[in-house]
Write an enzyme that holds these catalytic residues in place. Structure first.
Site, PDB file in Angstrom:
ATOM      1  N   ASP A   1     -12.815   2.788  -1.272  1.00  0.00           N
ATOM      2  CA  ASP A   1     -12.084   3.133  -0.051  1.00  0.00           C
ATOM      3  C   ASP A   1     -12.858   4.207   0.702  1.00  0.00           C
ATOM      4  O   ASP A   1     -13.871   4.721   0.208  1.00  0.00           O
ATOM      5  CB  ASP A   1     -10.682   3.598  -0.450  1.00  0.00           C
ATOM      6  CG  ASP A   1      -9.689   3.421   0.682  1.00  0.00           C
ATOM      7  OD1 ASP A   1     -10.070   2.907   1.739  1.00  0.00           O
ATOM      8  OD2 ASP A   1      -8.514   3.809   0.496  1.00  0.00           O
ATOM      9  N   HIS A   2     -12.367   4.514   1.874  1.00  0.00           N
ATOM     10  CA  HIS A   2     -12.979   5.473   2.797  1.00  0.00           C
ATOM     11  C   HIS A   2     -14.251   6.155   2.301  1.00  0.00           C
ATOM     12  O   HIS A   2     -14.244   6.842   1.277  1.00  0.00           O
ATOM     13  CB  HIS A   2     -12.004   6.612   3.122  1.00  0.00           C
ATOM     14  CG  HIS A   2     -10.735   6.123   3.674  1.00  0.00           C
ATOM     15  ND1 HIS A   2      -9.731   6.969   4.073  1.00  0.00           N
ATOM     16  CD2 HIS A   2     -10.283   4.886   3.927  1.00  0.00           C
ATOM     17  CE1 HIS A   2      -8.726   6.266   4.519  1.00  0.00           C
ATOM     18  NE2 HIS A   2      -9.028   4.993   4.438  1.00  0.00           N
TER      19      HIS A   2
ATOM     20  N   TYR B   1     -14.940   4.135   7.482  1.00  0.00           N
ATOM     21  CA  TYR B   1     -15.344   2.751   7.218  1.00  0.00           C
ATOM     22  C   TYR B   1     -16.787   2.431   7.580  1.00  0.00           C
ATOM     23  O   TYR B   1     -17.091   1.355   8.072  1.00  0.00           O
ATOM     24  CB  TYR B   1     -14.367   1.780   7.910  1.00  0.00           C
ATOM     25  CG  TYR B   1     -13.051   1.719   7.165  1.00  0.00           C
ATOM     26  CD1 TYR B   1     -12.924   0.951   6.018  1.00  0.00           C
ATOM     27  CD2 TYR B   1     -11.950   2.473   7.571  1.00  0.00           C
ATOM     28  CE1 TYR B   1     -11.745   0.916   5.303  1.00  0.00           C
ATOM     29  CE2 TYR B   1     -10.757   2.445   6.859  1.00  0.00           C
ATOM     30  CZ  TYR B   1     -10.662   1.662   5.731  1.00  0.00           C
ATOM     31  OH  TYR B   1      -9.495   1.623   5.012  1.00  0.00           O
TER      32      TYR B   1
ATOM     33  N   HIS C   1      -7.588   0.496  -4.338  1.00  0.00           N
ATOM     34  CA  HIS C   1      -8.384   1.222  -3.353  1.00  0.00           C
ATOM     35  C   HIS C   1      -8.848   2.469  -4.084  1.00  0.00           C
ATOM     36  O   HIS C   1      -8.014   3.298  -4.462  1.00  0.00           O
ATOM     37  CB  HIS C   1      -7.519   1.651  -2.166  1.00  0.00           C
ATOM     38  CG  HIS C   1      -7.208   0.543  -1.217  1.00  0.00           C
ATOM     39  ND1 HIS C   1      -6.496   0.750  -0.055  1.00  0.00           N
ATOM     40  CD2 HIS C   1      -7.521  -0.775  -1.238  1.00  0.00           C
ATOM     41  CE1 HIS C   1      -6.388  -0.403   0.597  1.00  0.00           C
ATOM     42  NE2 HIS C   1      -6.991  -1.341  -0.099  1.00  0.00           N
TER      43      HIS C   1
ATOM     44  N   CYS D   1      -3.661   2.823  -4.251  1.00  0.00           N
ATOM     45  CA  CYS D   1      -4.678   3.592  -3.544  1.00  0.00           C
ATOM     46  C   CYS D   1      -4.722   4.996  -4.149  1.00  0.00           C
ATOM     47  O   CYS D   1      -3.777   5.779  -3.996  1.00  0.00           O
ATOM     48  CB  CYS D   1      -4.343   3.638  -2.054  1.00  0.00           C
ATOM     49  SG  CYS D   1      -5.494   4.657  -1.131  1.00  0.00           S
TER      50      CYS D   1
ATOM     51  N   HIS E   1       0.865  -1.191   0.000  1.00  0.00           N
ATOM     52  CA  HIS E   1       0.000   0.000   0.000  1.00  0.00           C
ATOM     53  C   HIS E   1       0.896   1.234   0.000  1.00  0.00           C
ATOM     54  O   HIS E   1       1.880   1.280   0.733  1.00  0.00           O
ATOM     55  CB  HIS E   1      -0.870  -0.016   1.266  1.00  0.00           C
ATOM     56  CG  HIS E   1      -1.934   1.027   1.299  1.00  0.00           C
ATOM     57  ND1 HIS E   1      -1.665   2.351   1.556  1.00  0.00           N
ATOM     58  CD2 HIS E   1      -3.270   0.947   1.093  1.00  0.00           C
ATOM     59  CE1 HIS E   1      -2.795   3.041   1.511  1.00  0.00           C
ATOM     60  NE2 HIS E   1      -3.783   2.219   1.231  1.00  0.00           N
TER      61      HIS E   1
HETATM   62  C1  DNO Z   1      -6.472   3.006   5.193  1.00  0.00           C
HETATM   63  C2  DNO Z   1      -5.939   1.752   4.677  1.00  0.00           C
HETATM   64  C3  DNO Z   1      -4.562   1.473   5.218  1.00  0.00           C
HETATM   65  C4  DNO Z   1      -4.061   0.152   4.727  1.00  0.00           C
HETATM   66  C5  DNO Z   1      -2.672  -0.179   5.184  1.00  0.00           C
HETATM   67  C6  DNO Z   1      -2.188  -1.426   4.533  1.00  0.00           C
HETATM   68  O1  DNO Z   1      -7.634   3.223   5.149  1.00  0.00           O
HETATM   69  O2  DNO Z   1      -5.989   1.698   3.322  1.00  0.00           O
HETATM   70  O3  DNO Z   1      -4.626   1.471   6.605  1.00  0.00           O
HETATM   71  O4  DNO Z   1      -4.909  -0.855   5.205  1.00  0.00           O
HETATM   72  O5  DNO Z   1      -1.799   0.840   4.922  1.00  0.00           O
HETATM   73  O6  DNO Z   1      -1.224  -2.017   5.328  1.00  0.00           O
END
Ligand code: DNO
Length: 349
Positions: A310-311, A324, A265, A236, A198
């Site tokens: 993601d988020h 989340y 992501h 991401c 990531h």
């Molecule tokens: C945040 C996530 C990160 C991810 C880590 C992977 O929302 O995308 O915390 O899980 O960096 O190790």
């Protein structure tokens, strides 16, 4: 592509049965949370988690994350023991059917924000990173905590870690990453598990700690450290995209063509000139990133890895883990599905 959703296990306020109701939702992204960082995950815990996910009608194929112990990043202490443990986790997860492991190589802190509940004009709340706030924050004060972080550090451990990192340069961190990858990638190949680093979030050093998975040049360097398909990326968009110098559609296009993205992501951020940013709804116009261009690059290269929205913001009164919740991430998944279907059908014409 295979649509997936991050779920923090039975204690997550989001019910797994609800996740299944999101159209096109195929897989859960999760982890075993009952062992300290660096230890071997028990087969019982892995299999129990697998059963819970599969009983809910979803696939158990992506782990986020198997965290990397600080000794490995520091190249010190019990590094070799922790690397052996890491290898054992890869083998066990491979046997349980896991195809991708997401991890990061950020010293001490994972993703960092200065506020978790900034209220936007529409009444939703989201995570933000304001330069003026970060400058006033002291990580050793213990007031920072995010859901993705290892919360087991005590104040004294943090002090000790900062002390150790003060002697570590970026080049040392590269060296230690190379050492780690040279050990684990052959095991990942054998186990059939693709490793997906990531990027650093935000993609630059913070609190004086070095960060290296930050931009195209460094990702090129990363991929060459061990030139195997099993040494790949979690791309991401929001993490890399909060540095305006990163051209996200271009990076997605490049690494998708190389077949080195195993996990996407997808989220949007609104960037400001001083380097501050706010997390926004996924829709392109809400932030600074061109989501259609991102999905187009994936469709163009027949991306067959995993995607997760993601988020999300907190909307409709939902309370939960910052970033989340269920609702806004579900909207994100629906939006990505729509882009995917629309773009694929146009590209076929
Ligand atoms: C945040 C996530 C990160 C991810 C880590 C992977 O929302 O995308 O915390 O899980 O960096 O190790």
């Amino acid at each position: 592509m295979k649509m997936s959703f991050r779920w923090y296990g039975p204690d997550d306020p989001v019910k797994i049965e609800y996740i299944r109701q999101i159209p096109n939702m195929k897989a859960i992204v999760t982890a075993v949370y009952d062992v300290p960082v660096g230890n071997v995950w028990s087969n019982d815990s892995i299999l129990k988690l697998k059963k819970t996910v599969e009983d809910a009608g979803l696939d158990f194929e992506v782990i986020e994350s198997v965290p990397v112990h600080e000794d490995i990043k520091l190249g010190a202490g019990l590094r070799d023991k922790y690397i052996e443990n890491y290898k054992e986790n890869i083998r066990r997860l491979g046997k349980a059917g896991i195809k991708v492991i997401c991890y990061n190589f950020m010293p001490v802190f994972d993703w960092t924000r200065t506020q978790l509940d900034k209220v936007a004009a529409d009444g939703s709340t989201s995570l933000v990173f304001y330069k003026e706030q970060i400058e006033k924050m002291s990580p050793l004060g213990g007031e920072l905590s995010l859901p993705g972080w290892d919360s087991s550090y005590k104040k004294e451990d943090l002090k000790d870690l900062f002390e150790k990192y003060s002697k570590l340069t970026e080049e040392d961190l590269w060296e230690n990453l190379k050492y780690f990858l040279s050990e684990i990638i052959p095991v990942a190949e054998e186990a059939g598990v693709k490793m997906a680093i990531h990027p650093d979030d935000p993609p630059y050093g913070i609190f004086g700690l070095p960060r290296i998975i930050t931009n195209e040049e460094n990702i090129d360097r990363f991929l060459k450290l061990v030139d195997s398909e099993y040494n790949g990326l979690t791309l991401c968009t929001g993490s890399l995209g909060c540095a305006s110098s990163n051209d996200i559609p271009k990076m997605v296009e490049k690494y998708a063509a190389l077949k080195r993205i195993h996990f996407m992501h997808i989220r949007n951020v609104k960037n400001y000139d001083d380097g501050s940013f706010e997390e926004t709804a996924h829709y392109s116009e809400c932030g600074s990133l061109d989501m259609a261009a991102v999905v187009k690059a994936l469709v163009k290269h027949n991306f067959d890895g995993y995607i997760r929205p993601d988020h999300g913001r907190m909307i409709w009164g939902e309370k939960g883990k910052p970033g989340y919740g269920l609702y806004d991430r579900a909207l994100g998944a629906a939006y990505i599905n729509g882009l995917w279907e629309g773009i694929s059908s146009c590209l076929e014409v």
